[in-house]
Design a protein around this motif. Structure first.
Motif, PDB file in Angstrom:
ATOM      1  N   UNK A 269     102.530  53.299  21.855  1.00  0.00           N
ATOM      2  CA  UNK A 269     103.216  52.218  21.153  1.00  0.00           C
ATOM      3  C   UNK A 269     102.272  51.629  20.113  1.00  0.00           C
ATOM      4  N   UNK A 270     102.631  51.799  18.857  1.00  0.00           N
ATOM      5  CA  UNK A 270     101.827  51.292  17.756  1.00  0.00           C
ATOM      6  C   UNK A 270     102.580  50.202  17.003  1.00  0.00           C
ATOM      7  N   UNK A 271     101.858  49.469  16.190  1.00  0.00           N
ATOM      8  CA  UNK A 271     102.453  48.403  15.368  1.00  0.00           C
ATOM      9  C   UNK A 271     103.344  47.493  16.211  1.00  0.00           C
ATOM     10  N   UNK A 272     102.823  47.075  17.321  1.00  0.00           N
ATOM     11  CA  UNK A 272     103.616  46.278  18.258  1.00  0.00           C
ATOM     12  C   UNK A 272     103.998  44.930  17.668  1.00  0.00           C
ATOM     13  N   UNK A 273     105.173  44.481  18.061  1.00  0.00           N
ATOM     14  CA  UNK A 273     105.734  43.221  17.590  1.00  0.00           C
ATOM     15  C   UNK A 273     106.005  42.317  18.786  1.00  0.00           C
TER      16      UNK A 273
END
Length: 124
Positions: free
Chosen positions: A83-87
Motif C-alpha cells: 500500500x503506497x501513497x496512503x491517505x
C-alpha cells in the motif's frame, strides 16, 4: 484447521507506505482466491483487492487503483498487499479472506475463511 493471519498494519503518515501480509495454513493455497477487505468505523466492509492464487488474476477497487499492489507467493502460502501513497481515508481494519474457487469474488459473504484483521491508521 484453516488459519489466516494478517500482519503489517500500523500507524503511518499520509503519503507513506505499508505492506500487509496474509499467511494461510490448512488449505491448498493454489485452489483459493484471497481477498483483502477493509472496514472503517461505521462503514460496511468493502473489498479492496483480490487475487486468484492459481491464475494470478487480480482485482482492485477504484479507490486504491494505482496505489495498492497485491501479490501471491504460493511457495509460502502468503498474499501481500503493498500500500503506497496512503491517505487518511485508507484508515480501517484490514482483513484477508479465502474463497475456494477459480474466480475473483466480490462479496464478503462469499468467502469461506477470515483472518482476525490488522489495524491500519493513516494520519495527516
Amino acid at each position: 484447521e484453516v488459519q489466516l493471519v494478517e500482519s503489517g498494519g500500523g500507524l503511518v503518515q499520509a503519503g507513506g507506505s505499508l505492506r500487509l501480509s496474509c499467511a494461510a495454513s490448512g488449505l491448498r493455497f493454489s485452489e483459493y482466491a484471497i481477498g483483502w477487505f477493509r472496514q472503517a468505523p461505521g462503514k460496511e466492509r468493502e473489498r479492496v483487492s483480490c487475487i486468484n492464487s492459481k491464475s494470478r488474476s487480480t482485482f482492485y477497487a477504484d479507490s486504491v487503483k494505482g496505489r495498492f499492489t497485491i501479490s501471491s507467493d504460493n511457495a509460502v502460502n502468503t498474499v501481500n498487499l503493498q500500500m503506497n501513497s496512503l491517505k487518511p481515508d485508507d484508515t480501517a481494519v484490514y482483513y484477508c479472506a479465502a474463497k475456494y474457487g477459480s474466480g475473483l469474488f466480490e462479496y464478503a459473504y462469499e468467502y469461506d475463511y477470515w483472518g482476525q484483521g490488522t489495524q491500519v491508521t493513516v494520519s495527516l
